[in-house]
Scaffold this motif. Structure first.
Motif, PDB file in Angstrom:
ATOM      1  N   GLU A   3       6.688  63.105  24.332  1.00 49.63           N
ATOM      2  CA  GLU A   3       5.452  62.396  24.289  1.00 49.63           C
ATOM      3  C   GLU A   3       4.557  63.057  23.147  1.00 49.63           C
ATOM      4  O   GLU A   3       4.783  64.216  22.825  1.00 49.63           O
ATOM      5  CB  GLU A   3       4.673  62.847  25.596  1.00 49.63           C
ATOM      6  CG  GLU A   3       3.271  62.080  25.670  1.00 49.63           C
ATOM      7  CD  GLU A   3       2.813  62.473  27.101  1.00 49.63           C
ATOM      8  OE1 GLU A   3       2.493  61.582  27.788  1.00 49.63           O
ATOM      9  OE2 GLU A   3       2.585  63.531  27.434  1.00 49.63           O
ATOM     10  N   THR A   4       3.993  62.184  22.469  1.00 50.14           N
ATOM     11  CA  THR A   4       3.219  62.510  21.313  1.00 50.14           C
ATOM     12  C   THR A   4       1.859  63.251  21.838  1.00 50.14           C
ATOM     13  O   THR A   4       1.547  62.949  22.851  1.00 50.14           O
ATOM     14  CB  THR A   4       2.698  61.139  20.522  1.00 50.14           C
ATOM     15  OG1 THR A   4       1.797  60.577  21.191  1.00 50.14           O
ATOM     16  CG2 THR A   4       4.248  60.652  19.964  1.00 50.14           C
ATOM     17  N   GLY A   7      -0.086  60.612  22.973  1.00 52.40           N
ATOM     18  CA  GLY A   7       0.261  59.923  24.264  1.00 52.40           C
ATOM     19  C   GLY A   7      -0.322  60.975  25.381  1.00 52.40           C
ATOM     20  O   GLY A   7      -0.694  60.524  26.493  1.00 52.40           O
ATOM     21  N   THR A   8      -0.211  62.326  25.034  1.00 53.79           N
ATOM     22  CA  THR A   8      -0.786  63.299  25.990  1.00 53.79           C
ATOM     23  C   THR A   8      -2.136  62.841  26.184  1.00 53.79           C
ATOM     24  O   THR A   8      -2.655  63.119  27.424  1.00 53.79           O
ATOM     25  CB  THR A   8      -0.476  64.654  25.794  1.00 53.79           C
ATOM     26  OG1 THR A   8       0.907  64.839  25.421  1.00 53.79           O
ATOM     27  CG2 THR A   8      -0.766  65.774  26.515  1.00 53.79           C
ATOM     28  N   ARG A  11      -2.718  59.950  28.276  1.00 56.97           N
ATOM     29  CA  ARG A  11      -2.320  60.390  29.804  1.00 56.97           C
ATOM     30  C   ARG A  11      -3.600  60.866  30.447  1.00 56.97           C
ATOM     31  O   ARG A  11      -3.676  60.674  31.804  1.00 56.97           O
ATOM     32  CB  ARG A  11      -0.951  61.130  29.829  1.00 56.97           C
ATOM     33  CG  ARG A  11      -0.585  61.140  31.468  1.00 56.97           C
ATOM     34  CD  ARG A  11       0.858  61.517  31.179  1.00 56.97           C
ATOM     35  NE  ARG A  11       1.217  62.804  30.184  1.00 56.97           N
ATOM     36  CZ  ARG A  11       1.337  64.044  30.718  1.00 56.97           C
ATOM     37  NH1 ARG A  11       1.118  64.398  31.736  1.00 56.97           N
ATOM     38  NH2 ARG A  11       1.652  64.936  29.649  1.00 56.97           N
ATOM     39  N   LEU A  72      -1.122  53.611  27.141  1.00 59.42           N
ATOM     40  CA  LEU A  72       0.146  54.027  27.765  1.00 59.42           C
ATOM     41  C   LEU A  72       1.240  52.972  28.055  1.00 59.42           C
ATOM     42  O   LEU A  72       2.552  53.126  27.999  1.00 59.42           O
ATOM     43  CB  LEU A  72      -0.331  55.125  28.908  1.00 59.42           C
ATOM     44  CG  LEU A  72      -0.947  56.101  28.864  1.00 59.42           C
ATOM     45  CD1 LEU A  72      -1.465  56.703  30.082  1.00 59.42           C
ATOM     46  CD2 LEU A  72      -0.103  57.112  27.773  1.00 59.42           C
ATOM     47  N   VAL A  75       2.816  51.903  24.636  1.00 61.47           N
ATOM     48  CA  VAL A  75       3.860  53.050  24.118  1.00 61.47           C
ATOM     49  C   VAL A  75       5.135  53.201  24.865  1.00 61.47           C
ATOM     50  O   VAL A  75       6.022  53.628  24.535  1.00 61.47           O
ATOM     51  CB  VAL A  75       3.067  54.416  23.803  1.00 61.47           C
ATOM     52  CG1 VAL A  75       1.995  54.299  23.017  1.00 61.47           C
ATOM     53  CG2 VAL A  75       2.511  54.938  25.011  1.00 61.47           C
ATOM     54  N   THR A  76       4.987  52.787  26.077  1.00 54.50           N
ATOM     55  CA  THR A  76       6.414  52.697  26.860  1.00 54.50           C
ATOM     56  C   THR A  76       6.845  51.469  27.206  1.00 54.50           C
ATOM     57  O   THR A  76       7.673  51.395  27.894  1.00 54.50           O
ATOM     58  CB  THR A  76       5.806  53.504  28.277  1.00 54.50           C
ATOM     59  OG1 THR A  76       4.989  52.838  28.940  1.00 54.50           O
ATOM     60  CG2 THR A  76       5.763  55.092  27.973  1.00 54.50           C
ATOM     61  N   ARG A  87       3.016  52.716  35.429  1.00 49.82           N
ATOM     62  CA  ARG A  87       1.597  52.443  34.087  1.00 49.82           C
ATOM     63  C   ARG A  87       1.365  51.159  34.285  1.00 49.82           C
ATOM     64  O   ARG A  87       0.142  50.830  34.339  1.00 49.82           O
ATOM     65  CB  ARG A  87       2.142  53.219  32.858  1.00 49.82           C
ATOM     66  CG  ARG A  87       2.037  54.321  32.913  1.00 49.82           C
ATOM     67  CD  ARG A  87       2.560  55.017  31.400  1.00 49.82           C
ATOM     68  NE  ARG A  87       2.368  56.437  31.368  1.00 49.82           N
ATOM     69  CZ  ARG A  87       2.761  57.097  30.251  1.00 49.82           C
ATOM     70  NH1 ARG A  87       3.565  56.538  29.263  1.00 49.82           N
ATOM     71  NH2 ARG A  87       2.760  58.394  30.476  1.00 49.82           N
ATOM     72  N   SER A 153       2.576  59.943  35.622  1.00 55.30           N
ATOM     73  CA  SER A 153       2.443  61.225  34.846  1.00 55.30           C
ATOM     74  C   SER A 153       3.335  62.478  35.193  1.00 55.30           C
ATOM     75  O   SER A 153       3.773  62.969  34.258  1.00 55.30           O
ATOM     76  CB  SER A 153       1.019  61.707  35.274  1.00 55.30           C
ATOM     77  OG  SER A 153       0.496  62.762  34.351  1.00 55.30           O
ATOM     78  N   THR A 156       6.549  61.791  33.453  1.00 53.92           N
ATOM     79  CA  THR A 156       6.255  61.742  32.012  1.00 53.92           C
ATOM     80  C   THR A 156       6.565  63.450  31.634  1.00 53.92           C
ATOM     81  O   THR A 156       7.302  63.789  31.012  1.00 53.92           O
ATOM     82  CB  THR A 156       5.133  61.491  31.328  1.00 53.92           C
ATOM     83  OG1 THR A 156       5.069  59.895  31.743  1.00 53.92           O
ATOM     84  CG2 THR A 156       5.105  61.564  30.039  1.00 53.92           C
TER      85      THR A 156
END
Length: 166
Positions: A3-4, A7-8, A11, A72, A75-76, A87, A153, A156
């Protein structure tokens, strides 16, 4: 998949604001249920107080939850795994809340703003019931959305700690 940092943050924003929004809706539902035994004058007066600023709180919590959750999902998108599906479910439920709000709750809110506290309309209880049913649907959807985002989450967090299996 790692996770970037963005992204964190997304989230945590998604979790924070979807949780705050769900809690807010639960609190309003509890207030509304406690008003069911009151007469039309008390109900109308409390609704006028609710309608003064609670829509601002709803917007301030729902909008960041929607934006972060949509990010989110985006990106997924390519992974199409369980985290993506969770998500996407959370986002779909948040969008359902927007739809129910626009179609049912907002028109009733606009109508109730014009009610005279001394002389509410004769069909006030029916209008109240319709609003409360729509609100209960929104509340249930918000709780489930929050739960799916928590589940995504935790997946992830676990996925970023464990190496990929062959």
């Amino acid at each position: 998949m790692t996770e970037t940092p963005l992204g964190t943050v997304a989230r945590w924003v998604s979790l924070l604001f979807s949780g705050l929004f769900a809690g807010f809706l639960v609190a309003v539902l509890v207030l509304e249920m406690s008003l069911r035994g009151e007469d039309r004058h008390v109900y109308t007066q409390v609704r006028h107080v609710e309608l003064d600023s609670l829509d601002k709180l709803a917007t301030a919590t729902l909008l960041p939850a929607l934006i972060a959750t949509a990010f989110l999902v985006a990106v997924t998108f390519k992974t199409r795994g369980r985290t993506f599906r969770l998500r996407l479910t959370g986002l779909a439920l948040l969008l359902l809340i927007v739809a129910v709000t626009v179609v049912f709750n907002m028109p009733i809110n606009a109508d109730q703003l014009d009610w005279d506290v001394r002389q509410p309309p004769s069909d006030w209880a029916s209008v109240r019931d319709h609003w409360q049913i729509a609100h209960a649907i929104r509340t249930g959807a918000a709780i489930i959305a929050f739960a799916t985002l928590i589940a995504a989450s935790t997946r992830t967090a676990r996925d970023t700690r464990e190496p990929a299996r062959a």
